[in-house]
Structures are given as structure tokens and as C-alpha cells.
Write a protein that holds these residues in place. Structure first.
Motif, PDB file in Angstrom:
ATOM      1  N   THR A   7       0.202  -1.302  -0.335  1.00  0.00           N
ATOM      2  CA  THR A   7      -0.232  -0.005  -0.093  1.00  0.00           C
ATOM      3  C   THR A   7       1.192   1.077  -0.057  1.00  0.00           C
ATOM      4  N   ILE A   8       1.583   1.216   0.913  1.00  0.00           N
ATOM      5  CA  ILE A   8       2.471   2.483   0.402  1.00  0.00           C
ATOM      6  C   ILE A   8       3.086   3.274  -0.393  1.00  0.00           C
ATOM      7  N   GLN A   9       3.768   1.518  -1.425  1.00  0.00           N
ATOM      8  CA  GLN A   9       4.760   1.394  -2.364  1.00  0.00           C
ATOM      9  C   GLN A   9       3.375   2.049  -3.306  1.00  0.00           C
ATOM     10  N   ALA A  10       2.393   1.353  -3.364  1.00  0.00           N
ATOM     11  CA  ALA A  10       1.400   2.380  -4.082  1.00  0.00           C
ATOM     12  C   ALA A  10       0.596   3.759  -4.381  1.00  0.00           C
ATOM     13  N   VAL A  11       1.077   3.795  -2.859  1.00  0.00           N
ATOM     14  CA  VAL A  11       0.680   5.243  -2.423  1.00  0.00           C
ATOM     15  C   VAL A  11       1.860   6.334  -3.158  1.00  0.00           C
ATOM     16  N   GLU A  12       3.107   6.773  -3.068  1.00  0.00           N
ATOM     17  CA  GLU A  12       3.924   6.781  -3.124  1.00  0.00           C
ATOM     18  C   GLU A  12       4.592   6.829  -4.285  1.00  0.00           C
ATOM     19  N   GLY A  13       4.184   5.886  -5.400  1.00  0.00           N
ATOM     20  CA  GLY A  13       3.985   5.526  -6.729  1.00  0.00           C
ATOM     21  C   GLY A  13       3.033   6.360  -7.760  1.00  0.00           C
ATOM     22  N   LEU A  14       1.907   6.884  -7.146  1.00  0.00           N
ATOM     23  CA  LEU A  14       1.084   7.604  -7.177  1.00  0.00           C
ATOM     24  C   LEU A  14       1.608   9.508  -6.574  1.00  0.00           C
ATOM     25  N   GLY A  15       2.555   9.537  -6.665  1.00  0.00           N
ATOM     26  CA  GLY A  15       3.320  11.033  -6.135  1.00  0.00           C
ATOM     27  C   GLY A  15       2.249  11.917  -5.021  1.00  0.00           C
ATOM     28  N   LEU A  16       2.344  10.877  -3.638  1.00  0.00           N
ATOM     29  CA  LEU A  16       1.102  10.957  -2.488  1.00  0.00           C
ATOM     30  C   LEU A  16       1.753  11.064  -0.776  1.00  0.00           C
ATOM     31  N   MET A  17       1.205  11.649  -0.593  1.00  0.00           N
ATOM     32  CA  MET A  17       2.088  11.762   1.753  1.00  0.00           C
ATOM     33  C   MET A  17       1.191  10.430   1.731  1.00  0.00           C
ATOM     34  N   VAL A  18       2.445   9.291   2.789  1.00  0.00           N
ATOM     35  CA  VAL A  18       1.251   8.620   3.135  1.00  0.00           C
ATOM     36  C   VAL A  18       1.633   9.081   4.841  1.00  0.00           C
ATOM     37  N   GLY A  19       0.433   9.043   5.088  1.00  0.00           N
ATOM     38  CA  GLY A  19       0.240  10.226   6.993  1.00  0.00           C
ATOM     39  C   GLY A  19      -0.841  10.673   7.095  1.00  0.00           C
ATOM     40  N   SER A  20      -1.448  11.253   7.949  1.00  0.00           N
ATOM     41  CA  SER A  20      -2.361  11.940   8.022  1.00  0.00           C
ATOM     42  C   SER A  20      -2.489  13.696   7.801  1.00  0.00           C
ATOM     43  N   ARG A  21      -3.976  13.807   7.490  1.00  0.00           N
ATOM     44  CA  ARG A  21      -3.310  15.552   6.848  1.00  0.00           C
ATOM     45  C   ARG A  21      -2.462  15.987   7.626  1.00  0.00           C
ATOM     46  N   GLU A  22      -3.116  15.833   9.235  1.00  0.00           N
ATOM     47  CA  GLU A  22      -2.220  17.267   9.949  1.00  0.00           C
ATOM     48  C   GLU A  22      -0.310  16.471   9.756  1.00  0.00           C
ATOM     49  N   CYS A  23      -0.142  15.732   9.192  1.00  0.00           N
ATOM     50  CA  CYS A  23       1.435  16.190   9.170  1.00  0.00           C
ATOM     51  C   CYS A  23       1.452  16.755   7.737  1.00  0.00           C
ATOM     52  N   ALA A  24       0.721  16.732   6.962  1.00  0.00           N
ATOM     53  CA  ALA A  24       1.109  17.694   5.312  1.00  0.00           C
ATOM     54  C   ALA A  24       1.655  19.196   6.159  1.00  0.00           C
ATOM     55  N   ASN A  25       3.466  19.243   5.544  1.00  0.00           N
ATOM     56  CA  ASN A  25       3.427  21.125   5.608  1.00  0.00           C
ATOM     57  C   ASN A  25       3.940  21.861   5.169  1.00  0.00           C
ATOM     58  N   ALA A  26       2.732  22.355   3.932  1.00  0.00           N
ATOM     59  CA  ALA A  26       1.943  23.186   2.822  1.00  0.00           C
ATOM     60  C   ALA A  26       0.098  22.717   2.546  1.00  0.00           C
ATOM     61  N   LYS A  27      -0.597  24.190   2.303  1.00  0.00           N
ATOM     62  CA  LYS A  27      -1.327  23.397   1.966  1.00  0.00           C
ATOM     63  C   LYS A  27      -1.435  23.150   0.818  1.00  0.00           C
ATOM     64  N   GLY A  28      -2.671  22.469   0.300  1.00  0.00           N
ATOM     65  CA  GLY A  28      -3.156  21.849  -1.057  1.00  0.00           C
ATOM     66  C   GLY A  28      -1.939  20.404  -0.729  1.00  0.00           C
ATOM     67  N   CYS A  29      -1.014  19.741  -0.319  1.00  0.00           N
ATOM     68  CA  CYS A  29      -1.158  18.697  -0.268  1.00  0.00           C
ATOM     69  C   CYS A  29      -1.725  17.172   0.120  1.00  0.00           C
ATOM     70  N   ARG A  30      -1.281  16.798  -1.296  1.00  0.00           N
ATOM     71  CA  ARG A  30      -2.287  15.477  -1.079  1.00  0.00           C
ATOM     72  C   ARG A  30      -1.732  14.281  -0.483  1.00  0.00           C
ATOM     73  N   GLY A  31      -2.603  13.594   0.374  1.00  0.00           N
ATOM     74  CA  GLY A  31      -1.935  12.308   0.430  1.00  0.00           C
ATOM     75  C   GLY A  31      -2.445  10.601   1.149  1.00  0.00           C
ATOM     76  N   VAL A  32      -2.591   9.743   1.782  1.00  0.00           N
ATOM     77  CA  VAL A  32      -3.222   8.355   2.298  1.00  0.00           C
ATOM     78  C   VAL A  32      -3.091   8.595   3.699  1.00  0.00           C
ATOM     79  N   GLU A  33      -3.975   8.436   3.957  1.00  0.00           N
ATOM     80  CA  GLU A  33      -3.864   7.860   5.917  1.00  0.00           C
ATOM     81  C   GLU A  33      -4.050   6.317   6.069  1.00  0.00           C
ATOM     82  N   ILE A  34      -3.672   5.640   6.270  1.00  0.00           N
ATOM     83  CA  ILE A  34      -3.753   4.273   6.836  1.00  0.00           C
ATOM     84  C   ILE A  34      -4.715   4.339   8.238  1.00  0.00           C
ATOM     85  N   ILE A  35      -5.442   3.801   7.858  1.00  0.00           N
ATOM     86  CA  ILE A  35      -6.724   4.302   9.303  1.00  0.00           C
ATOM     87  C   ILE A  35      -6.351   2.925  10.230  1.00  0.00           C
TER      88      ILE A  35
END
Length: 299
Positions: free
Chosen positions: A253-281
Motif C-alpha cells: 500500500t505504501i509503495q502504491a501511494v508513493e508511486g502516485l506521488g501522494l504522502m503517506v500519513g495523516s492530513r495533520e502531517c502535511a507541511n503545506a496547503k494543497g498537499c495530497r495524501g493517504v492515511e492508513i486508518i
């Protein structure tokens, strides 16, 4: 528990899947469906917790047993079923119907690796006992990416289940491998195996054809071999599986997420506005399966 047979894939992965997955399920569809009717609790809760009005995709729906859910709020969400097996889709199209009350579900014939949907078309996707039928790491990673691409980048939810090497005491399967010194261990990566499906006696006619009217009492056996007399009368179908090792689904899952250019982690971990990511619930093991639940976000 009866062991399954370890294999080495020498064919093109697509050719291997065509022969040992797609062709098999079209042959055993009715018998297989009669043994698959009870939803897994974690998946049922996932669907029950979804907001009313959401639309989702069951990628690899099989006989469509999750299409009628949630049972406590029927009709509150709409799940569209996709599968490669036309015979299973014919069953899924009327999943949850009762005698005298025929219900028609939304189903689509297609490949889980296809990109027939616009990006972000769905609110949620589920893939239950499907990705483990893909015969290479790259194809399994692409399947996860297709699920992520299909859901909303703002709030999309994803649930994935795959078979685990670590089987519980109630399982009919046993997947250990052996060291050169004869000791048993579980590999750090998954195991490619054949899990034979034996048609029960009342599913196979004397002419070698299968009945369409499958009784509810039909049973199945997942075994490595059968007695010569039985093997001569009833066909055995080898189904291909990649049995996942502990931690392998999360890493995929992590490899798939990173392969799409997305961050892995919660939205609170984003260091800038407009970042896109995926959180493992959540992720874990349930009754011989590994699962992972994901949520997409935009900061």
C-alpha cells in the motif's frame, strides 16, 4: 488443515491469471457462490459507517455478497460491483434477492486493473479477496493504485482484504514452507500457491457438466489431491493465489501511494496547503486475512 501447493510462476502474469483465475471462476461460479454468503465483520462495519448517499465500487465483487450492505441501513449507499467473471456477475446482479422479490444490482464486467472510471468518481472502494489473485508484485501494486485513483481525493475511503500465509485453526489451508534443514518457517514475502477447488458430488453430472440449480446445502473442499476414483469423476481446478506475509499488504500500500506521488500519513502531517495524501486508518489480521483501510485527503 490440508496444505496447498507452492508454485513458481513461469508464464506471463496475465496468461497465468487467465488460466488459473479467470477460467477457473467461470467454471465454478455457482458452486463457489453457494459457499460465499457471510460478510466479514470489519467490512460490514466499514460499509455501515459510510455517510448516507455515498456511491462506491466493489472491485472484484464475485457473487456480490457486499452489494446489499449495510444491512442496518439498506439502500443508504450504492455499491457498484465489478468483476471479470461473467458467470459470477450474473449471480451478483441479483444479490440479496428473496423468493418472489427479485432485486437488480448495478454490476459491470471489467478488469480490476482497468481505468474505466474518471478519477475520483467514487466515495469509497472495496477489494475483498481479489488482489491476491494477481500474479506479480507490480500488478498487485497497480490494483491498489486503481482503487485509490477511483475515489475522491478529498474524502475517499478504501478497504482491502487478501488471504494471509498465517491461517487460523478453523482454516482448511496450511501454507508453511520448509528450510533446507527441514524446519518450518513463514517467509518475509508472500507465497505463490495453487489452492485446488474440488466440485462436490452433487455439482457434477455423469456427463461432466455442471448443474445450474445449485442447492443451498452445496459444499466445497479445498485440498491438494483427491483419491484416484474421485479424481476420475470430478474435476479439480487449481486456483492461483499470492498468500500475503505479515506486513506485506501495508508495504504494498505504501509503495502504491508513493508511486502516485501522494504522502503517506495523516492530513495533520502535511507541511503545506494543497498537499495530497493517504492515511492508513487501520490494518491487521482477521480470520486468515490481512486487511487495510485507507482514507485520502487534501490539506
Amino acid at each position: 488443515m490440508k496444505p496447498v501447493k507452492s508454485i513458481t510462476i513461469i508464464d506471463d502474469p496475465q496468461v497465468h491469471e487467465d488460466q488459473h483465475v479467470h477460467a477457473v471462476y467461470d467454471q465454478i461460479a455457482s458452486h463457489f457462490s453457494s459457499t460465499r454468503y457471510k460478510p466479514w465483520p470489519i467490512i460490514a462495519k466499514f460499509l455501515s459507517d459510510l455517510p448516507t448517499g455515498w456511491i462506491g465500487l466493489d472491485s472484484g465483487t464475485g457473487n456480490g455478497k457486499y452489494l446489499p450492505l449495510p444491512a442496518d441501513r439498506p439502500g443508504s449507499v450504492l455499491t457498484i460491483g465489478l468483476d471479470r467473471s461473467r458467470n459470477l456477475l450474473q449471480i451478483a446482479q441479483h444479490a440479496g434477492s428473496e423468493p418472489g422479490c427479485l432485486i437488480t444490482r448495478e454490476v459491470v464486467w471489467g478488469d480490476i486493473l482497468g481505468s474505466g472510471w474518471r478519477l475520483g468518481a467514487f466515495d469509497y472502494t472495496i477489494s475483498i479477496a481479489t488482489i491476491h489473485h494477481l500474479a506479480s508484485h507490480d500488478r498487485r501494486k497497480l490494483a491498489v493504485q486503481r482503487l485509490l485513483q477511483a475515489v475522491s481525493p478529498v474524502h475517499g475511503r478504501v478497504m482491502i482484504y487478501v488471504w494471509a500465509i498465517e491461517q487460523d485453526d478453523l482454516s482448511k489451508r496450511s501454507i508453511p514452507t520448509s528450510d533446507t534443514d527441514g524446519s518450518v518457517h513463514y517467509p518475509l514475502t508472500g507465497e505463490d500457491v495453487f489452492v485446488p477447488w474440488v466440485m462436490s458430488q452433487n455439482q457434477h453430472t455423469a456427463k461432466g457438466k455442471f448443474k445450474n440449480d445449485i442447492p443451498s446445502s452445496a459444499t466445497s473442499k479445498e485440498v491438494v489431491s483427491t483419491a484416484p476414483t474421485l479424481a476420475a469423476e470430478i474435476p479439480v481446478y487449481n486456483r492461483y493465489y499470492h498468500m500475503f506475509a505479515k506486513g506485506e499488504l501495508k508495504q504494498l500500500t505504501i509503495q502504491a501511494v508513493e508511486g502516485l506521488g501522494l504522502m503517506v500519513g495523516s492530513r495533520e502531517c502535511a507541511n503545506a496547503k494543497g498537499c495530497r495524501g493517504v492515511e492508513i486508518i487501520q490494518e491487521g489480521w482477521e480470520r486468515s486475512n490481512y486487511y487495510v483501510e485507507l482514507r485520502r485527503w487534501v490539506s
